[in-house]
Design a protein around this motif. Structure first.
Motif, PDB file in Angstrom:
ATOM      1  N   LEU A   1       0.831  -1.208   0.000  1.00 23.45           N
ATOM      2  CA  LEU A   1       0.000   0.000   0.000  1.00 23.45           C
ATOM      3  C   LEU A   1       0.863   1.254   0.000  1.00 23.45           C
ATOM      4  N   TYR A   2       1.917   1.247   0.806  1.00 22.48           N
ATOM      5  CA  TYR A   2       2.793   2.418   0.872  1.00 22.48           C
ATOM      6  C   TYR A   2       3.509   2.638  -0.462  1.00 22.48           C
ATOM      7  N   ALA A   3       3.931   1.554  -1.108  1.00 22.78           N
ATOM      8  CA  ALA A   3       4.629   1.676  -2.390  1.00 22.78           C
ATOM      9  C   ALA A   3       3.700   2.256  -3.452  1.00 22.78           C
ATOM     10  N   GLU A   4       2.437   1.816  -3.463  1.00 19.28           N
ATOM     11  CA  GLU A   4       1.476   2.352  -4.436  1.00 19.28           C
ATOM     12  C   GLU A   4       1.250   3.840  -4.204  1.00 19.28           C
TER      13      GLU A   4
ATOM     14  N   LEU B   1       2.401   9.788  -5.780  1.00 14.08           N
ATOM     15  CA  LEU B   1       3.035  11.078  -5.538  1.00 14.08           C
ATOM     16  C   LEU B   1       4.170  11.328  -6.526  1.00 14.08           C
ATOM     17  N   GLU B   2       4.877  10.261  -6.910  1.00 14.32           N
ATOM     18  CA  GLU B   2       5.944  10.386  -7.895  1.00 14.32           C
ATOM     19  C   GLU B   2       5.401  10.864  -9.228  1.00 14.32           C
ATOM     20  N   LYS B   3       4.263  10.323  -9.649  1.00 11.75           N
ATOM     21  CA  LYS B   3       3.643  10.714 -10.922  1.00 11.75           C
ATOM     22  C   LYS B   3       3.256  12.186 -10.923  1.00 11.75           C
ATOM     23  N   LYS B   4       2.973  12.722  -9.752  1.00  7.95           N
ATOM     24  CA  LYS B   4       2.598  14.136  -9.632  1.00  7.95           C
ATOM     25  C   LYS B   4       3.820  15.049  -9.538  1.00  7.95           C
ATOM     26  N   GLY B   5       5.025  14.473  -9.562  1.00  9.20           N
ATOM     27  CA  GLY B   5       6.244  15.272  -9.497  1.00  9.20           C
ATOM     28  C   GLY B   5       6.527  15.859  -8.136  1.00  9.20           C
ATOM     29  N   LEU B   6       6.006  15.221  -7.074  1.00  6.07           N
ATOM     30  CA  LEU B   6       6.132  15.780  -5.734  1.00  6.07           C
ATOM     31  C   LEU B   6       7.318  15.207  -4.945  1.00  6.07           C
ATOM     32  N   LEU B   7       8.010  14.226  -5.524  1.00  8.59           N
ATOM     33  CA  LEU B   7       9.084  13.550  -4.800  1.00  8.59           C
ATOM     34  C   LEU B   7      10.436  13.800  -5.459  1.00  8.59           C
TER      35      LEU B   7
END
Length: 324
Positions: free
Chosen positions: A95-98, A103-109
């Motif tokens: 769940l945490y990985a998903e 968030l990665e797809k949104k460019g937030l990381l």
């Protein structure tokens, strides 16, 4: 209050099975249980065993046994399971990985390659609670720099936090506000060793388990605004937060599992009953005028947040000297 419908309070115990509970942990657990049960609410037991080097299933089982010994009950979670499991964070990493991928797809990381020494460098600012605020050292790395650093060490993953002030009303301490950029700084969501961070896991788990009220020590008060921001990113409504005073030893230090300060193992070995322990902690919490044996359910008619002190509590030297 509609205690049978959607407005019913759901509280939770969320201990870390890294050692036996001490009376400071019990103070928070007791107030969390009373706050939910006094309102006709439910309780969830979740074991926060993210770190495999510090936690174990044996310690989680011991925590359950200690809670039962003290007279607590819960509606779902722990070894009994329930509809929103697993109730051990070590079993929820998918769940945490998903969520991290979202968030990665949104460019937030972004990847962070800072060593511990760099993170605690003298030039790093600190907030009023003494917490190190990340300087943003890796925030603007180029693709080439990231590739070069990745050949040397595995990165942690950080969340970009905006220059924004989060405001909320704590159920015990009142209005709180924090500027995420200046008073918090970008936070780690996954460590360099692959272990997911508390900040991410606790938000995702409380969402998944329907938690609507979080009662915990005031040492976590400063982490609440960043968690509320994560709730927003995941499109969920945050719970009501109620923070409680810390229990301190006479020399002013916080009680620690590591030092075995008045933990349940020591108290049980010395002959204290569950009722004796709960009654003395209830006295510290302002719910009893003097220490006397009590079960958690005995305290329900006496419970009120107005009785609970706001200042940190100093443990009287003789309070747990002798069992009756």
């Amino acid at each position: 209050m509609d205690i049978e419908g959607k407005n019913r309070i759901t509280g939770r115990f969320a201990p870390s099975p890294s050692g036996r509970m001490h009376v400071g942990n019990l103070l928070s657990a007791l107030l969390a249980w009373l706050s939910a049960r006094a309102a006709g609410g439910r309780m969830v037991l979740r074991m926060e065993d993210l770190d495999p080097d510090r936690t174990s299933r044996a310690l989680a089982d011991q925590l359950e046994d200690d809670l039962r010994f003290l007279g607590f009950d819960w509606d779902e979670g722990g070894s009994a399971g329930g509809p929103n499991g697993p109730y051990y964070q070590s079993g929820r990493t998918g769940l945490y990985a998903e969520a991290l991928a979202q968030l990665e797809k949104k460019g937030l990381l972004y990847p962070c390659f800072c060593t511990r020494a760099q993170l605690h460098a003298a030039e790093a600012p600190h907030n009023s609670d003494g917490e190190t605020i990340y300087s943003g050292r890796c925030r603007g790395l180029t693709t080439e720099q990231i590739e070069a650093q990745a050949r040397l060490r595995a990165p942690a993953v950080r969340l970009r936090l905006p220059d924004e002030t989060v405001r909320f009303v704590d159920g015990h301490y009142g209005p709180v506000e924090q500027n995420l950029a200046r008073e918090c700084g970008d936070i780690i969501l996954r460590r360099s060793d692959g272990v997911f961070a508390y900040q991410l896991a606790v938000v995702l788990d409380d969402i998944a388990m329907g938690v609507t009220q979080v009662v915990r020590g005031r040492d976590l008060l400063s982490s609440t605004p960043r968690q509320m921001y994560l709730y927003r990113l995941f499109g969920a409504r945050p719970p009501q937060y109620i923070h409680v005073p810390l229990l301190l030893a006479r020399d002013g230090r916080r009680l620690s599992k590591r030092e075995h300060d008045l933990d349940l193992g020591a108290l049980r070995a010395r002959g204290f009953s569950g009722e004796e322990i709960v009654g003395r902690v209830a006295y510290l919490a302002g719910l009893l005028p003097h220490p006397r044996p009590a079960r958690p359910r005995d305290l329900l008619p006496l419970f009120s947040w107005e009785k609970v002190p706001k200042e940190n509590l100093v443990l009287p030297e003789d309070l747990f000297r002798d069992a009756q």
